[in-house]
Design a protein around this motif. Structure first.
Motif, PDB file in Angstrom:
ATOM      1  N   GLY A 132       0.817  -1.208   0.000  1.00  0.00           N
ATOM      2  CA  GLY A 132       0.000   0.000   0.000  1.00  0.00           C
ATOM      3  C   GLY A 132       0.851   1.257   0.000  1.00  0.00           C
ATOM      4  N   HIS A 133       1.956   1.218   0.726  1.00  0.00           N
ATOM      5  CA  HIS A 133       2.834   2.384   0.792  1.00  0.00           C
ATOM      6  C   HIS A 133       3.546   2.633  -0.535  1.00  0.00           C
ATOM      7  CE1 HIS A 133       3.229   2.606   5.473  1.00  0.00           C
ATOM      8  NE2 HIS A 133       2.107   3.126   5.007  1.00  0.00           N
ATOM      9  N   VAL A 134       3.860   1.555  -1.265  1.00  0.00           N
ATOM     10  CA  VAL A 134       4.473   1.740  -2.583  1.00  0.00           C
ATOM     11  C   VAL A 134       3.501   2.460  -3.521  1.00  0.00           C
ATOM     12  CG1 VAL A 134       5.331   0.588  -4.666  1.00  0.00           C
ATOM     13  CG2 VAL A 134       6.055  -0.213  -2.414  1.00  0.00           C
ATOM     14  N   ILE A 135       2.231   2.047  -3.491  1.00  0.00           N
ATOM     15  CA  ILE A 135       1.217   2.700  -4.322  1.00  0.00           C
ATOM     16  C   ILE A 135       1.078   4.172  -3.927  1.00  0.00           C
ATOM     17  CG2 ILE A 135      -1.259   2.817  -4.805  1.00  0.00           C
ATOM     18  CD1 ILE A 135      -1.321  -0.234  -4.731  1.00  0.00           C
ATOM     19  N   LEU A 136       1.035   4.435  -2.627  1.00  0.00           N
ATOM     20  CA  LEU A 136       0.909   5.811  -2.161  1.00  0.00           C
ATOM     21  C   LEU A 136       2.124   6.635  -2.575  1.00  0.00           C
ATOM     22  CD1 LEU A 136      -0.610   7.964  -0.619  1.00  0.00           C
ATOM     23  CD2 LEU A 136       0.357   7.072   1.510  1.00  0.00           C
ATOM     24  N   ALA A 137       3.322   6.052  -2.424  1.00  0.00           N
ATOM     25  CA  ALA A 137       4.547   6.748  -2.820  1.00  0.00           C
ATOM     26  C   ALA A 137       4.539   7.046  -4.314  1.00  0.00           C
ATOM     27  CB  ALA A 137       5.779   5.907  -2.458  1.00  0.00           C
ATOM     28  N   PHE A 138       4.090   6.071  -5.102  1.00  0.00           N
ATOM     29  CA  PHE A 138       4.038   6.274  -6.551  1.00  0.00           C
ATOM     30  C   PHE A 138       3.063   7.391  -6.916  1.00  0.00           C
ATOM     31  CE2 PHE A 138       2.469   5.379 -10.833  1.00  0.00           C
ATOM     32  CZ  PHE A 138       3.658   5.349 -11.531  1.00  0.00           C
ATOM     33  N   GLU A 139       1.922   7.437  -6.237  1.00  0.00           N
ATOM     34  CA  GLU A 139       0.949   8.509  -6.487  1.00  0.00           C
ATOM     35  C   GLU A 139       1.555   9.875  -6.186  1.00  0.00           C
ATOM     36  OE1 GLU A 139      -2.103   8.820  -7.706  1.00  0.00           O
ATOM     37  OE2 GLU A 139      -2.306   6.712  -8.221  1.00  0.00           O
ATOM     38  N   GLU A 140       2.280   9.970  -5.084  1.00  0.00           N
ATOM     39  CA  GLU A 140       2.907  11.245  -4.718  1.00  0.00           C
ATOM     40  C   GLU A 140       3.993  11.619  -5.719  1.00  0.00           C
ATOM     41  OE1 GLU A 140       1.919  13.306  -2.457  1.00  0.00           O
ATOM     42  OE2 GLU A 140       0.402  12.008  -1.566  1.00  0.00           O
ATOM     43  N   LEU A 141       4.721  10.621  -6.214  1.00  0.00           N
ATOM     44  CA  LEU A 141       5.762  10.875  -7.213  1.00  0.00           C
ATOM     45  C   LEU A 141       5.150  11.362  -8.521  1.00  0.00           C
ATOM     46  CD1 LEU A 141       8.023   7.775  -6.512  1.00  0.00           C
ATOM     47  CD2 LEU A 141       8.712  10.173  -6.234  1.00  0.00           C
ATOM     48  N   MET A 142       4.033  10.770  -8.907  1.00  0.00           N
ATOM     49  CA  MET A 142       3.345  11.235 -10.113  1.00  0.00           C
ATOM     50  C   MET A 142       2.823  12.657  -9.917  1.00  0.00           C
ATOM     51  SD  MET A 142       3.614   8.975 -12.464  1.00  0.00           S
ATOM     52  CE  MET A 142       2.361   9.496 -13.656  1.00  0.00           C
ATOM     53  N   GLY A 143       2.360  12.934  -8.703  1.00  0.00           N
ATOM     54  CA  GLY A 143       1.918  14.284  -8.384  1.00  0.00           C
ATOM     55  C   GLY A 143       3.060  15.269  -8.526  1.00  0.00           C
ATOM     56  N   ALA A 144       4.253  14.872  -8.072  1.00  0.00           N
ATOM     57  CA  ALA A 144       5.433  15.733  -8.190  1.00  0.00           C
ATOM     58  C   ALA A 144       5.784  15.958  -9.656  1.00  0.00           C
ATOM     59  CB  ALA A 144       6.612  15.094  -7.454  1.00  0.00           C
ATOM     60  N   PHE A 145       5.641  14.912 -10.466  1.00  0.00           N
ATOM     61  CA  PHE A 145       5.948  15.028 -11.895  1.00  0.00           C
ATOM     62  C   PHE A 145       5.022  16.025 -12.572  1.00  0.00           C
ATOM     63  CE2 PHE A 145       4.913  13.641 -16.256  1.00  0.00           C
ATOM     64  CZ  PHE A 145       6.141  13.862 -16.856  1.00  0.00           C
ATOM     65  N   PHE A 146       3.727  15.904 -12.338  1.00  0.00           N
ATOM     66  CA  PHE A 146       2.788  16.786 -13.005  1.00  0.00           C
ATOM     67  C   PHE A 146       2.820  18.200 -12.427  1.00  0.00           C
ATOM     68  CE2 PHE A 146       0.942  12.745 -14.453  1.00  0.00           C
ATOM     69  CZ  PHE A 146       0.871  13.035 -15.806  1.00  0.00           C
ATOM     70  N   SER A 147       3.143  18.320 -11.154  1.00  0.00           N
ATOM     71  CA  SER A 147       3.308  19.647 -10.562  1.00  0.00           C
ATOM     72  C   SER A 147       4.494  20.345 -11.184  1.00  0.00           C
ATOM     73  CB  SER A 147       3.498  19.517  -9.041  1.00  0.00           C
ATOM     74  OG  SER A 147       3.784  20.774  -8.476  1.00  0.00           O
ATOM     75  N   ARG A 148       5.577  19.597 -11.376  1.00  0.00           N
ATOM     76  CA  ARG A 148       6.779  20.111 -12.007  1.00  0.00           C
ATOM     77  C   ARG A 148       6.488  20.522 -13.439  1.00  0.00           C
ATOM     78  NH1 ARG A 148      10.333  17.378 -15.398  1.00  0.00           N
ATOM     79  NH2 ARG A 148      12.537  17.945 -15.298  1.00  0.00           N
ATOM     80  N   ASP A 149       5.702  19.696 -14.141  1.00  0.00           N
ATOM     81  CA  ASP A 149       5.352  19.964 -15.535  1.00  0.00           C
ATOM     82  C   ASP A 149       4.481  21.218 -15.638  1.00  0.00           C
ATOM     83  OD1 ASP A 149       5.418  19.080 -18.316  1.00  0.00           O
ATOM     84  OD2 ASP A 149       3.282  18.699 -18.097  1.00  0.00           O
ATOM     85  N   ALA A 150       3.582  21.365 -14.684  1.00  0.00           N
ATOM     86  CA  ALA A 150       2.666  22.515 -14.704  1.00  0.00           C
ATOM     87  C   ALA A 150       3.415  23.820 -14.477  1.00  0.00           C
ATOM     88  CB  ALA A 150       1.585  22.336 -13.646  1.00  0.00           C
ATOM     89  N   HIS A 151       4.497  23.734 -13.678  1.00  0.00           N
ATOM     90  CA  HIS A 151       5.265  24.941 -13.372  1.00  0.00           C
ATOM     91  C   HIS A 151       6.328  25.227 -14.422  1.00  0.00           C
ATOM     92  CE1 HIS A 151       4.206  24.316  -8.855  1.00  0.00           C
ATOM     93  NE2 HIS A 151       3.231  24.869  -9.552  1.00  0.00           N
ATOM     94  N   GLY A 152       6.394  24.342 -15.451  1.00  0.00           N
ATOM     95  CA  GLY A 152       7.353  24.575 -16.541  1.00  0.00           C
ATOM     96  C   GLY A 152       8.780  24.305 -16.128  1.00  0.00           C
ATOM     97  N   THR A 153       9.009  23.416 -15.161  1.00  0.00           N
ATOM     98  CA  THR A 153      10.360  23.110 -14.705  1.00  0.00           C
ATOM     99  C   THR A 153      11.045  22.202 -15.721  1.00  0.00           C
ATOM    100  OG1 THR A 153       9.581  23.215 -12.454  1.00  0.00           O
ATOM    101  CG2 THR A 153      11.733  22.217 -12.810  1.00  0.00           C
ATOM    102  N   ASN A 154      12.279  22.494 -16.042  1.00  0.00           N
ATOM    103  CA  ASN A 154      13.047  21.669 -16.985  1.00  0.00           C
ATOM    104  C   ASN A 154      13.961  20.720 -16.240  1.00  0.00           C
ATOM    105  OD1 ASN A 154      11.977  22.921 -19.324  1.00  0.00           O
ATOM    106  ND2 ASN A 154      13.332  24.660 -19.017  1.00  0.00           N
TER     107      ASN A 154
END
Length: 252
Positions: A230-252
């Protein structure tokens, strides 16, 4: 709730507090920017009254207030994201998350595979579904095995398939089918993102990017409760959130 909400509370009337709360609710729902007239209609007031409130709070207009609240919400979300990952991932670091985002960006248009057995296969299937929904080309370990056979039978030649990423999940880090997939993947130029409880395992040594979740030297297969999966799934969700947050802010 947004920190700006509490900042504004002492400056607003009850009616104005409802307006600011309404803006925040729209932002939290992930909706497009609600127009001032719609907000006025929802709160049985006028656009002029909302503009006066914005001016009194020190903003040039409604758009500036809305943007300010949206930025505050984004900062709070990022802070919560970091806190969650730091609690779940034993070896958490900003650079670890950044490299995860780099890999996803780099291999976004390539075929991504997962590998896991038993309960780890359930987690791998979840990762495939999440990646697919998010626009990635993701496949499970069965497809990876078929790909390896195809490569072997065709002398290493495969059309429209280039090395990308394989996600490997193993609680012990020693699950033989997973280790075999990882070794084959590395031979074919794939990057390995691994989730395991053991930082001293074979999988950990083979990984290009390692996430240690609920770290332990010994893993009790029948132990209850077992929060690793369960923690791996939760960690993966947070990592995906970080990816899309980074993408939204235009981070390279």
């Amino acid at each position: 709730m947004n920190s700006s909400y509490y900042l504004f509370t002492n400056l607003l009337s009850e009616e104005e507090t409802k307006i600011v709360t309404g803006i925040i609710r729209h932002i939290e729902k992930g909706e497009r920017r609600v127009g001032i007239q719609q907000l006025a209609n929802e709160n049985y007031t006028s656009a002029t009254s909302i503009m006066k409130m914005c001016k009194r709070l020190g903003f040039d207009g409604y758009s500036e207030l809305y943007y300010h609240l949206m930025q505050q919400k984004s900062r709070l979300s990022e802070t919560a994201q970091v806190e969650t990952l730091a609690q779940i991932v034993d070896n958490y670091s900003d650079s670890l998350v950044q490299q995860f985002c780099v890999y996803l960006e780099q291999y976004h248009d390539q075929k991504i595979f997962t590998s896991g057995k038993g309960f780890s296969d359930v987690v791998a299937a979840y990762i495939v579904q999440r990646l697919s929904i998010c626009g990635f080309f993701a496949f499970n370990n069965v497809h990876f095995y078929d790909f390896m056979i195809f490569q072997k039978e065709n002398g290493g030649m495969a059309t429209n398939i280039e090395p990308a990423v394989i996600f490997a999940i193993s609680q012990s880090g020693e699950t033989e089918p997973v280790i075999n997939d990882v070794r084959q993947a590395r031979k074919n130029g794939y990057k390995v993102i691994a989730f395991t409880r053991r930082g001293d395992s074979t999988l950990a040594r083979l990984a290009d990017l390692l996430f240690i979740v609920d770290g332990a030297r010994q893993t009790l297969v029948g132990g209850i409760p077992n929060q690793f999966f369960g923690h791996v799934i939760l960690a993966f969700e947070e990592l995906m959130g970080a990816f899309f947050s980074r993408d939204a802010h235009g981070t390279n």
